[in-house]
Write an enzyme that holds these catalytic residues in place. Structure first.
Site, PDB file in Angstrom:
ATOM      1  CB  CYS A 114      57.739  36.898 -19.506  1.00 12.51           C
ATOM      2  SG  CYS A 114      57.924  37.102 -21.517  1.00 12.51           S
ATOM      3  CG  HIS A 250      53.814  36.040 -18.722  1.00 13.71           C
ATOM      4  ND1 HIS A 250      53.661  37.363 -19.317  1.00 13.71           N
ATOM      5  CD2 HIS A 250      54.325  35.335 -19.669  1.00 13.71           C
ATOM      6  CE1 HIS A 250      54.316  37.299 -20.542  1.00 13.71           C
ATOM      7  NE2 HIS A 250      54.787  36.374 -20.605  1.00 13.71           N
ATOM      8  CG  ASN A 280      54.735  37.635 -23.925  1.00 17.00           C
ATOM      9  OD1 ASN A 280      54.618  38.561 -23.053  1.00 17.00           O
ATOM     10  ND2 ASN A 280      54.980  36.405 -24.270  1.00 17.00           N
TER      11      ASN A 280
END
Length: 323
Positions: A114, A250, A280
């Site tokens: 990520c 993020h 996500n």
């Protein structure tokens, strides 16, 4: 004068298939309310059959090139941040290079889960400042639907697919924090926490794997480490949280986003939030959010942005960028 890596174009791609939370209710002990309350996610996009990380990255790249007004052969380097490449090798980046008709320069993938796009931006900046590239196409792209365990409600409802891209160009700045471009970076990792977020398969196991996560522990590390890395990058740039126009974090979980903003002392009306629409998307989440915010006029030239992310590894970092 000082060289700066300046954003001159942004673009993104999302698969057509939109999956609302309610779709999971038929197969899992979950609900729309449960997912929204714990993550802030309302829907996400999943890739169609035949749609891959490389094809999505290519579409995002084309959109960013069009926005920048440059051709593929104006690009010196392609960097793709991804944890879900089409193949073990060759890299997604070389597939994109071929697909957009770029016949010069070099291309490579970068894997920091990520945090991948932040790491890719920092690497692009270093390549540009060292004189190895003048224009770099930086892409985050993921097909996380390919590595999800559809029986695990703690993970499969959180992730989505998509791609985002930026075109960076080396421009001359005055060497002050008022310059456009990348002004500061901070990268970190700590391998002792590898078991908090990982995929339980790969070359060593000779089998495909699925995402496994200890969500509570990841959350605990995330807020603290994200605020710390953002502060370090701001200090590196000679700036403070009071100078920030937008945090573009993020997009993993609304509670992590809120907690990080609170620790930094930045109000939520200065935070770009897209997690409700995308879920996500790992390395794609920051460039997706940047491109969407750019497209709708939310972020404007001259504004100061903080991008920060944490992912498996654990790996985390931030980039300070004047748009």
């Amino acid at each position: 004068m000082t060289g700066r890596a300046v954003v001159i174009g942004a673009g993104h791609y999302l698969p057509e298939r939109v999956v609302p939370n309610a779709e999971f209710e038929a197969t899992l002990d979950t609900s729309d309310e449960w997912i929204r309350t714990r993550s802030g996610i309302e829907r996400r996009h999943f890739a169609a059959e035949g749609e891959t990380t490389a094809t999505m990255a290519t579409e995002a790249a084309r959109a960013a090139l069009a926005d920048a007004g440059v051709d593929a052969d104006d690009i010196d380097t392609v960097i793709v941040a991804t944890s879900t490449p089409d193949l073990v090798f060759p890299s997604v980046a070389t597939m994109v290079q071929a697909a957009i008709g770029m016949k010069r320069g070099f291309a490579f993938d970068l894997q920091a889960v990520c945090a991948g796009f932040v790491f890719a931006m920092a690497n692009a900046n270093a390549l540009m400042l060292s004189g190895q590239a003048r224009r770099v196409l930086v892409i985050g792209a993921e097909t996380f639907s390919s590595i999800l365990d559809w029986s695990d409600r703690s993970t499969c409802v959180l992730f989505g697919d998509g791609a985002g891209a930026l075109v960076l160009e080396l421009q001359e700045g005055a060497g002050t924090s008022a310059d456009r471009g990348i002004l500061g970076t901070d990268l970190n990792s700590d391998g002792q926490y590898r078991d908090l977020l990982y995929v339980d398969g790969g070359v060593a196991t000779r089998k495909g794997g699925k995402v496994r996560m200890q969500g509570n522990l990841v959350f605990r590390h995330a807020v603290e480490k994200l605020a710390e890395t953002a502060g370090a990058a701001l200090e590196n740039a000679g700036l403070t949280a009071q100078d920030v126009d937008w945090i573009v974090p993020h997009q993993a979980n609304i509670r992590i986003i809120q907690g990080t903003a609170r620790r930094m002392g930045v109000p939520m009306d200065k935070v770009v939030v897209t997690v409700q629409d995308h879920g996500n998307t790992s390395a794609a989440s920051i460039p997706l959010a940047l491109s969407v915010a750019h497209e709708r006029g939310q972020i404007r030239p001259g504004q100061l942005l903080v991008t920060e992310a944490i992912g498996g590894g654990l790996a985390w970092g931030s980039v300070i960028l004047r748009w």
